[in-house]
Design a protein around this motif. Structure first.
Motif, PDB file in Angstrom:
ATOM      1  N   LEU A 113       0.831  -1.205   0.000  1.00  0.00           N
ATOM      2  CA  LEU A 113       0.000   0.000   0.000  1.00  0.00           C
ATOM      3  C   LEU A 113       0.863   1.251   0.000  1.00  0.00           C
ATOM      4  O   LEU A 113       0.596   2.199  -0.743  1.00  0.00           O
ATOM      5  CB  LEU A 113      -0.934  -0.008   1.211  1.00  0.00           C
ATOM      6  CG  LEU A 113      -1.786   1.233   1.411  1.00  0.00           C
ATOM      7  CD1 LEU A 113      -2.762   1.403   0.258  1.00  0.00           C
ATOM      8  CD2 LEU A 113      -2.546   1.135   2.732  1.00  0.00           C
ATOM      9  N   LEU A 114       1.907   1.252   0.807  1.00  0.00           N
ATOM     10  CA  LEU A 114       2.791   2.416   0.843  1.00  0.00           C
ATOM     11  C   LEU A 114       3.463   2.640  -0.506  1.00  0.00           C
ATOM     12  O   LEU A 114       3.627   3.783  -0.942  1.00  0.00           O
ATOM     13  CB  LEU A 114       3.835   2.262   1.945  1.00  0.00           C
ATOM     14  CG  LEU A 114       3.339   2.516   3.356  1.00  0.00           C
ATOM     15  CD1 LEU A 114       4.408   2.155   4.370  1.00  0.00           C
ATOM     16  CD2 LEU A 114       2.921   3.967   3.525  1.00  0.00           C
ATOM     17  N   GLY A 115       3.850   1.553  -1.160  1.00  0.00           N
ATOM     18  CA  GLY A 115       4.433   1.694  -2.490  1.00  0.00           C
ATOM     19  C   GLY A 115       3.468   2.346  -3.460  1.00  0.00           C
ATOM     20  O   GLY A 115       3.849   3.255  -4.214  1.00  0.00           O
ATOM     21  N   HIS A 116       2.227   1.913  -3.427  1.00  0.00           N
ATOM     22  CA  HIS A 116       1.207   2.520  -4.288  1.00  0.00           C
ATOM     23  C   HIS A 116       0.926   3.961  -3.880  1.00  0.00           C
ATOM     24  O   HIS A 116       0.683   4.820  -4.725  1.00  0.00           O
ATOM     25  CB  HIS A 116      -0.082   1.699  -4.258  1.00  0.00           C
ATOM     26  CG  HIS A 116       0.055   0.384  -4.955  1.00  0.00           C
ATOM     27  ND1 HIS A 116       0.244   0.271  -6.306  1.00  0.00           N
ATOM     28  CD2 HIS A 116       0.041  -0.876  -4.469  1.00  0.00           C
ATOM     29  CE1 HIS A 116       0.343  -0.993  -6.640  1.00  0.00           C
ATOM     30  NE2 HIS A 116       0.227  -1.726  -5.530  1.00  0.00           N
ATOM     31  N   PHE A 117       0.961   4.215  -2.595  1.00  0.00           N
ATOM     32  CA  PHE A 117       0.736   5.569  -2.102  1.00  0.00           C
ATOM     33  C   PHE A 117       1.793   6.526  -2.668  1.00  0.00           C
ATOM     34  O   PHE A 117       1.472   7.599  -3.168  1.00  0.00           O
ATOM     35  CB  PHE A 117       0.777   5.567  -0.572  1.00  0.00           C
ATOM     36  CG  PHE A 117       0.586   6.912   0.050  1.00  0.00           C
ATOM     37  CD1 PHE A 117      -0.671   7.454   0.201  1.00  0.00           C
ATOM     38  CD2 PHE A 117       1.672   7.639   0.503  1.00  0.00           C
ATOM     39  CE1 PHE A 117      -0.862   8.687   0.790  1.00  0.00           C
ATOM     40  CE2 PHE A 117       1.502   8.877   1.092  1.00  0.00           C
ATOM     41  CZ  PHE A 117       0.238   9.406   1.234  1.00  0.00           C
ATOM     42  N   TYR A 118       3.057   6.111  -2.593  1.00  0.00           N
ATOM     43  CA  TYR A 118       4.113   6.971  -3.120  1.00  0.00           C
ATOM     44  C   TYR A 118       4.031   7.083  -4.636  1.00  0.00           C
ATOM     45  O   TYR A 118       4.331   8.149  -5.201  1.00  0.00           O
ATOM     46  CB  TYR A 118       5.486   6.471  -2.669  1.00  0.00           C
ATOM     47  CG  TYR A 118       5.708   6.713  -1.191  1.00  0.00           C
ATOM     48  CD1 TYR A 118       5.609   7.984  -0.647  1.00  0.00           C
ATOM     49  CD2 TYR A 118       6.001   5.655  -0.351  1.00  0.00           C
ATOM     50  CE1 TYR A 118       5.775   8.198   0.710  1.00  0.00           C
ATOM     51  CE2 TYR A 118       6.185   5.866   1.011  1.00  0.00           C
ATOM     52  CZ  TYR A 118       6.073   7.134   1.534  1.00  0.00           C
ATOM     53  OH  TYR A 118       6.245   7.346   2.875  1.00  0.00           O
ATOM     54  N   GLY A 119       3.606   6.008  -5.308  1.00  0.00           N
ATOM     55  CA  GLY A 119       3.394   6.088  -6.750  1.00  0.00           C
ATOM     56  C   GLY A 119       2.299   7.083  -7.097  1.00  0.00           C
ATOM     57  O   GLY A 119       2.444   7.891  -8.017  1.00  0.00           O
ATOM     58  N   ALA A 120       1.212   7.034  -6.350  1.00  0.00           N
ATOM     59  CA  ALA A 120       0.104   7.979  -6.579  1.00  0.00           C
ATOM     60  C   ALA A 120       0.550   9.405  -6.290  1.00  0.00           C
ATOM     61  O   ALA A 120       0.176  10.342  -7.003  1.00  0.00           O
ATOM     62  CB  ALA A 120      -1.097   7.605  -5.720  1.00  0.00           C
TER      63      ALA A 120
END
Length: 136
Positions: A31-38
């Protein structure tokens, strides 16, 4: 023998909670990876919008909705982790108490019984809604 069975069952439940915590942590890392991607995409959209004011702002609104969902999910992960830790501590205390009473002290010393948490519940919130953001 009942004390040993109770201890075994409580320790099994405790081990299951530890596995659940690891799974939740892995999901949180993703989730954090996707958060930073977003977040990177949002910065790109903001930069694009600054250069081209005619860009459709719905893209930015949609991206912000995804960010709000990610933040809510991170809050859920934090609350779930607190509950798992709290329950695991309580289970271990319950498992240790009958074992210590049944087996007593040995040549290695006094049996150690972990104290049960004093509070009945570390998290009072029982639902997640988008809204104000408070990261722990």
């Amino acid at each position: 023998m009942a004390a040993a069975d109770i201890q075994d069952n409580l320790m099994t439940a405790s081990n299951d909670l530890e596995r659940l915590q690891r799974l939740l942590s892995d999901a949180s890392d993703a989730l954090l990876g996707h958060f930073y991607g977003a977040s990177g995409q949002l910065n790109h959209l903001l930069h694009t919008m600054a250069q081209h004011p005619d860009v459709d702002v719905r893209q930015l609104h949609d991206a912000m909705q995804h960010m709000a969902g990610a933040i809510t999910a991170m809050q859920f992960q934090d609350m779930a982790s607190q509950l798992i830790h709290h329950t695991n501590t309580r289970l271990r205390s319950c498992a240790d108490r009958p074992a210590a009473e049944a087996m007593g002290d040995d040549e290695d010393g006094t049996a150690v019984v972990e104290s049960a948490p004093l509070r009945p519940n570390p998290v009072t919130q029982d639902e997640m809604d988008a809204g104000s953001i408070e990261l722990f």
